[in-house]
Design a protein around this motif. Structure first.
Motif, PDB file in Angstrom:
ATOM      1  N   LEU A 198       0.803  -1.218   0.000  1.00 14.71           N
ATOM      2  CA  LEU A 198       0.000   0.000   0.000  1.00 14.71           C
ATOM      3  C   LEU A 198       0.836   1.268   0.000  1.00 14.71           C
ATOM      4  CD1 LEU A 198      -2.814  -1.055   2.509  1.00 14.71           C
ATOM      5  CD2 LEU A 198      -2.888  -1.041   0.007  1.00 14.71           C
ATOM      6  N   SER A 199       2.129   1.146  -0.209  1.00 13.32           N
ATOM      7  CA  SER A 199       2.991   2.320  -0.239  1.00 13.32           C
ATOM      8  C   SER A 199       3.227   2.780  -1.668  1.00 13.32           C
ATOM      9  CB  SER A 199       4.351   2.007   0.419  1.00 13.32           C
ATOM     10  OG  SER A 199       4.205   1.763   1.794  1.00 13.32           O
ATOM     11  N   THR A 200       3.500   4.069  -1.801  1.00 16.97           N
ATOM     12  CA  THR A 200       3.917   4.579  -3.101  1.00 16.97           C
ATOM     13  C   THR A 200       5.310   4.047  -3.401  1.00 16.97           C
ATOM     14  OG1 THR A 200       4.780   6.562  -2.061  1.00 16.97           O
ATOM     15  CG2 THR A 200       2.534   6.654  -2.892  1.00 16.97           C
ATOM     16  N   SER A 201       5.725   4.142  -4.633  1.00 20.72           N
ATOM     17  CA  SER A 201       7.010   3.551  -5.036  1.00 20.72           C
ATOM     18  C   SER A 201       8.014   4.628  -5.411  1.00 20.72           C
ATOM     19  CB  SER A 201       6.779   2.625  -6.232  1.00 20.72           C
ATOM     20  OG  SER A 201       8.022   2.261  -6.785  1.00 20.72           O
ATOM     21  N   PRO A 202       9.268   4.522  -4.935  1.00 17.86           N
ATOM     22  CA  PRO A 202      10.308   5.471  -5.358  1.00 17.86           C
ATOM     23  C   PRO A 202      10.572   5.458  -6.858  1.00 17.86           C
ATOM     24  CG  PRO A 202      11.010   4.233  -3.424  1.00 17.86           C
ATOM     25  CD  PRO A 202       9.753   3.582  -3.928  1.00 17.86           C
ATOM     26  N   SER A 203      10.108   4.421  -7.548  1.00 10.09           N
ATOM     27  CA  SER A 203      10.293   4.403  -9.003  1.00 10.09           C
ATOM     28  C   SER A 203       9.609   5.595  -9.651  1.00 10.09           C
ATOM     29  CB  SER A 203       9.735   3.108  -9.588  1.00 10.09           C
ATOM     30  OG  SER A 203       8.341   3.019  -9.385  1.00 10.09           O
ATOM     31  N   ALA A 204       8.509   6.085  -9.050  1.00  7.44           N
ATOM     32  CA  ALA A 204       7.817   7.244  -9.606  1.00  7.44           C
ATOM     33  C   ALA A 204       8.722   8.471  -9.574  1.00  7.44           C
ATOM     34  CB  ALA A 204       6.529   7.502  -8.828  1.00  7.44           C
ATOM     35  N   ALA A 205       9.505   8.621  -8.496  1.00 11.40           N
ATOM     36  CA  ALA A 205      10.422   9.759  -8.403  1.00 11.40           C
ATOM     37  C   ALA A 205      11.525   9.667  -9.451  1.00 11.40           C
ATOM     38  CB  ALA A 205      11.023   9.819  -6.998  1.00 11.40           C
ATOM     39  N   LEU A 206      12.035   8.450  -9.688  1.00  7.21           N
ATOM     40  CA  LEU A 206      13.097   8.277 -10.681  1.00  7.21           C
ATOM     41  C   LEU A 206      12.580   8.517 -12.096  1.00  7.21           C
ATOM     42  CD1 LEU A 206      14.770   5.109  -9.128  1.00  7.21           C
ATOM     43  CD2 LEU A 206      15.546   7.478  -8.960  1.00  7.21           C
ATOM     44  N   THR A 207      11.358   8.045 -12.372  1.00  2.00           N
ATOM     45  CA  THR A 207      10.754   8.291 -13.685  1.00  2.00           C
ATOM     46  C   THR A 207      10.469   9.772 -13.875  1.00  2.00           C
ATOM     47  OG1 THR A 207       9.746   6.095 -13.721  1.00  2.00           O
ATOM     48  CG2 THR A 207       8.802   7.754 -15.189  1.00  2.00           C
ATOM     49  N   ARG A 208       9.950  10.408 -12.835  1.00  2.00           N
ATOM     50  CA  ARG A 208       9.652  11.843 -12.923  1.00  2.00           C
ATOM     51  C   ARG A 208      10.932  12.642 -13.184  1.00  2.00           C
ATOM     52  NH1 ARG A 208       5.606  14.950  -8.844  1.00  2.00           N
ATOM     53  NH2 ARG A 208       5.905  17.083  -9.569  1.00  2.00           N
ATOM     54  N   GLU A 209      12.031  12.239 -12.581  1.00  2.00           N
ATOM     55  CA  GLU A 209      13.313  12.904 -12.800  1.00  2.00           C
ATOM     56  C   GLU A 209      13.706  12.839 -14.282  1.00  2.00           C
ATOM     57  OE1 GLU A 209      17.698  12.611 -10.723  1.00  2.00           O
ATOM     58  OE2 GLU A 209      16.708  10.752 -11.354  1.00  2.00           O
ATOM     59  N   LYS A 210      13.508  11.680 -14.902  1.00  2.00           N
ATOM     60  CA  LYS A 210      13.844  11.523 -16.315  1.00  2.00           C
ATOM     61  C   LYS A 210      12.947  12.396 -17.196  1.00  2.00           C
ATOM     62  CE  LYS A 210      14.820   6.613 -15.491  1.00  2.00           C
ATOM     63  NZ  LYS A 210      14.360   5.250 -15.811  1.00  2.00           N
ATOM     64  N   ILE A 211      11.648  12.385 -16.882  1.00  2.00           N
ATOM     65  CA  ILE A 211      10.708  13.166 -17.701  1.00  2.00           C
ATOM     66  C   ILE A 211      10.978  14.658 -17.553  1.00  2.00           C
ATOM     67  CG2 ILE A 211       8.271  13.790 -17.895  1.00  2.00           C
ATOM     68  CD1 ILE A 211       7.572  10.855 -17.429  1.00  2.00           C
TER      69      ILE A 211
END
Length: 840
Positions: A198-211
């Protein structure tokens, strides 16, 4: 006799010998299959629990009564709390022992020990995250009361294992192993695995950094919008956000740095293939094996709401909750009624963990949905050639935690996990990530167990005090009591940062983005008896305008929340049946809005084809219901995906030509239009459709009408010749199957529902997809608690030959529910089986 005749005779003899051999082979084959069926049947039946009579059990101090109703739901009555939780462990193991064992192995990273190296990638992930190590620390800091109750539960599980070691569930025999004894640590690991899910994923932060690096701040801010004019924060149901005028900048659209609260967890439909788990382990493992860093594509959400007596037929509150999670066989929750003289609570329990998680006691009822607050940060650590990492105090040696993974039929695998001041280095879990990424997670700071206090609470003050101890996962909790009060409380330990909001990875060598504390519980959103008499959450924004803390960086899109408030605010007087009708509602405002835009665009576009006009006519007559038998939902859903592709592909990049290939940007990182997954992405899409900004219109298109018509054309390329036959039910089917027994051909038909068409979508109140959906449906009637209802997905039992293995499936699938007996007279009146656990 001529040579031809001799040849024919020889040929006949040869064929006779062949047929005789085949006959003998067939006979033994049938005999072997029959023997296999008999063996499987005998083993499966031997695992069925005793549910009547008296059973001597070592570990109880006094007789414990276990009364089961028509659907196998137990009411456990004991004279002491120790005996009660002992019996809860024993009874849950009777019905769910294999599931419990699988869940603790998935949490700990011990699956490869029983299924082989196909689970090694998952096990490495769990060992790096350190779920077992964190549970060991959690056990050391647990209160004496918690330890007593967890210990009693574990002893109950172990009493069942010890007395039934020769009559284990069939799955153990097929996989060739026996469960080890249960421990208090196992219960904590299962709880922590739920926190992970039920936690958010740090992968979203890494993807957002790329975008951000590719698109720049303006377009990235558009994509990562974190609020909508449709939002309904519980403490201020009108969001205050307005639809911006066409072609103006989104100055009044809320950005992630301005708002808080995040998404429910998500799960990818094809994640099992991605981590190499073979098909014998589909549905049951899916919620527990989702790779921590995989891009999640299907939302897992939940709904809860409560209305005051001013809105009900009875004049007393009604409270409803349906938590949307990954499907498994058996279903996740186990229903139970726990009763002593002073402690009396009923609802859903988590197999392997004591207490009731959602339900009601004699005076109050409650239900939960996921907040998804920003509780995980990614820090980029600087290492030198000596293996030290940089801190504000200079270079420091990381701690190293050695993990040994046992692999069935192979040599052990040893991994060394580096742990910095922020947490473990998790770069291995991130796709195409060469930097040293450390994970900072509130779970590593310790969590408390509030559920005994929650189950015992008698009023709003005790309820809030109990839930102030729920550190993770952060939950939206709605409340009602028999005195007519209703309320809402946000829960969870959420960090306050020196700078930033956790939406991007930060430099770990300094303290510029360190956590400086946690949002005080008293500052979390909360309300008691709002004037409207209506409270509802569906993972959407819970913070009002001007809320001072960045509670999260990503909310769920507001479509379900808006529908709930729309129905509950209609002025109708509601009954419990109306609550169930809303839980099963399949209207999609999002798709209705998109359909209107598509129809208007096709009518005006000069380039629209005849099939596109025909599809537009279907949408023109559509009412927004995501019905399984309708073609319109499939048309609009596919067109929406194509529209997203047409908008994003020119700016972010095309998808790989095959699943194994990757597109990489200038830094070597993989990136494509499919990389963008954001819970509010439909809010971004609506903003684009409403404002039609020039910066988002792809080159080569003269208008948004032309773009929308093209999206329809592209969607229809996948349609059958008769577009009316393109049913949504087949496109949105649900698949639930036993992960082990479902692989046996002659059993598969009976070991799970299999694949079935279904109505609903991720954006309807009945949020439903191929491998996720409502895990339970609960309504508490505070005018008469015996009129409350509850059902799960398939049934109480995980034992294949139990009558309660799938006896709730039809209710879940077609949309009805079952009464939840609570009072002594109701329990006795619904009793089908009575078992007494006698001191041995």
């Amino acid at each position: 006799m001529g040579s031809n005749t001799l040849t024919r005779v020889a040929g006949l003899r040869t064929r006779f010998r062949i047929w005789r051999a085949l006959g003998i082979f067939g006979f033994f084959l049938v005999l072997t299959c029959a023997g296999g069926v008999i063996w499987l049947t005998t083993m499966a039946r031997s695992a069925l629990p005793e549910i009547d009579g008296a059973v001597p059990v070592a570990g109880v101090s006094a007789p414990v009564s276990v009364t089961r109703d028509l659907h196998g739901v137990p009411t456990i009555e004991a004279t002491s709390l120790e005996d009660l939780f002992f019996a809860q462990g024993y009874v849950t193991a009777q019905d769910r022992l294999f599931q419990m064992d699988l869940m603790r192995r998935a949490a700990a990273g011990d699956l490869a020990e029983v299924v082989g190296e196909t689970a090694l990638k998952h096990d490495r992930q769990q060992r790096i995250l350190g779920i077992r190590a964190t549970a060991e620390k959690g056990l050391q800091t647990a209160s004496a009361e918690d330890r007593e109750q967890f210990s009693a539960y574990a002893r109950g599980v172990n009493a069942y294992i010890a007395s039934h070691d020769r009559h284990l569930p069939l799955e153990f025999r097929i996989l060739g192993y026996s469960p080890r004894l249960w421990s208090m640590q196992d219960s904590l690991m299962i709880a922590y695995q739920m926190v992970e899910t039920l936690s958010t994923s740090p992968s979203a932060a890494l993807t957002r950094e790329k975008i951000l690096a590719k698109l720049g701040p303006e377009l990235t801010a558009d994509l990562y919008v974190n609020g909508s004019w449709r939002d309904h924060p519980p403490t201020a149901p009108s969001s205050g956000l307005k639809i911006p005028p066409k072609n103006q900048s989104p100055s009044n659209q809320v950005r992630s740095s301005q708002l808080g609260a995040g998404p429910p967890a998500k799960a990818s439909a094809d994640f099992l293939r991605a981590i190499g788990i073979p098909d014998p382990f589909p549905s049951l493992l899916r919620p527990w094996l989702e790779p921590f860093f995989r891009e999640r594509q299907v939302a897992l959400g939940s709904n809860n709401w409560v209305v005051s007596g001013a809105h009900t037929v009875s004049g007393k509150p009604l409270l409803s909750n349906d938590m949307h999670l990954g499907h498994q066989m058996p279903n996740l929750w186990y229903e139970a009624h726990l009763h002593t003289r002073e402690f009396d609570v009923v609802g859903v329990t988590l197999p392997g963990y004591p207490y009731v998680i959602v339900g009601h006691n004699r005076r109050i009822a409650w239900g939960c949905t996921n907040i998804g607050p920003a509780v995980e940060d990614a820090y980029v650590e600087t290492f030198n050639s000596h293996g030290d990492y940089l801190t504000p105090q200079g270079w420091k040696q990381p701690e190293v935690r050695q993990e040994v993974i046992h692999v069935k039929g192979k040599a052990d695998v040893v991994i060394n996990v580096e742990v910095t001041r922020h947490g473990p280095i998790i770069s291995e879990l991130a796709a195409a990530e060469n930097r040293k990424i450390a994970l900072r997670w509130t779970l590593y700071d310790g969590t408390r167990n509030p559920f005994f206090e929650v189950d015992s609470a008698q009023n709003w003050q005790e309820f809030r005090r109990a839930f102030s101890g729920l550190d993770a996962p952060g939950q939206n909790v709605v409340y009602a009591d028999v005195d007519g009060n209703i309320g809402y409380q946000a829960t969870g330990r959420v960090p306050i940062r020196a700078a930033g909001d956790g939406s991007l990875p930060q430099d770990g060598s300094n303290d510029a983005h360190e956590w400086t504390g946690y949002i005080p519980f008293e500052k979390l959103p909360s309300v008691l008896n709002p004037p409207s008499g209506i409270i509802g959450t569906a993972n959407g924004r819970i913070t009002p305008d001007g809320y001072p803390y960045p509670l999260s960086v990503e909310w769920e899109a507001p479509w379900r929340t808006e529908r709930i408030y729309g129905v509950l605010g209609s002025g109708k007087k509601f009954s419990p049946a109306d609550m169930l009708a809303l839980e099963t509602d399949v209207y999609s405002e999002l798709d209705n809005v998109v359909a209107d835009k598509l129809v208007s665009a096709v009518d005006r576009a000069r380039t629209a084809t005849q099939p596109t006009h025909k599809a537009a006519d279907i949408l023109r007559q559509w009412n927004g219901q995501m019905d399984a038998n309708s073609a319109a939902p499939t048309i609009v859903s596919n067109a929406r995906v194509e529209l997203k592709r047409l908008l994003l592909e020119p700016k972010i990049g095309p998808a790989p030509k095959n699943e194994d290939a990757e597109n990489r940007d200038a830094t070597g990182q993989s990136l494509s239009w499919k990389s963008y997954h954001w819970m509010m992405e439909t809010a971004w899409l609506e903003n684009v459709l409403l404002r039609e900004p020039a910066r988002w219109l792809p080159s080569g298109y003269t208008s948004y009408d032309e773009l929308l018509a093209t999206a329809m054309d592209e969607a229809l390329k996948k349609a059958p010749a008769d577009v009316n036959s393109w049913s949504w039910g087949a496109a949105n089917s649900v698949t639930i199957q036993n992960p082990v027994l479902g692989r046996i051909p002659f059993l598969r038909r009976w070991t799970g529902p299999g694949e079935q068409p279904q109505s609903g979508s991720v954006y309807t109140v009945k949020a439903a997809g191929r491998d996720y959906g409502p895990s339970e449906r609960f309504t508490a009637d505070l005018s008469n608690l015996d009129q409350s209802s509850l059902n799960t997905v398939t049934g109480q039992s995980g034992n294949f030959f139990s009558p309660h293995y799938m006896d709730q499936w039809k209710a879940w699938y077609t949309g009805y529910s079952f009464g939840l007996p609570f009072s002594k007279s109701a329990v006795q009146g619904s009793a089908e089986h009575r078992l007494v656990l006698q001191p041995k």
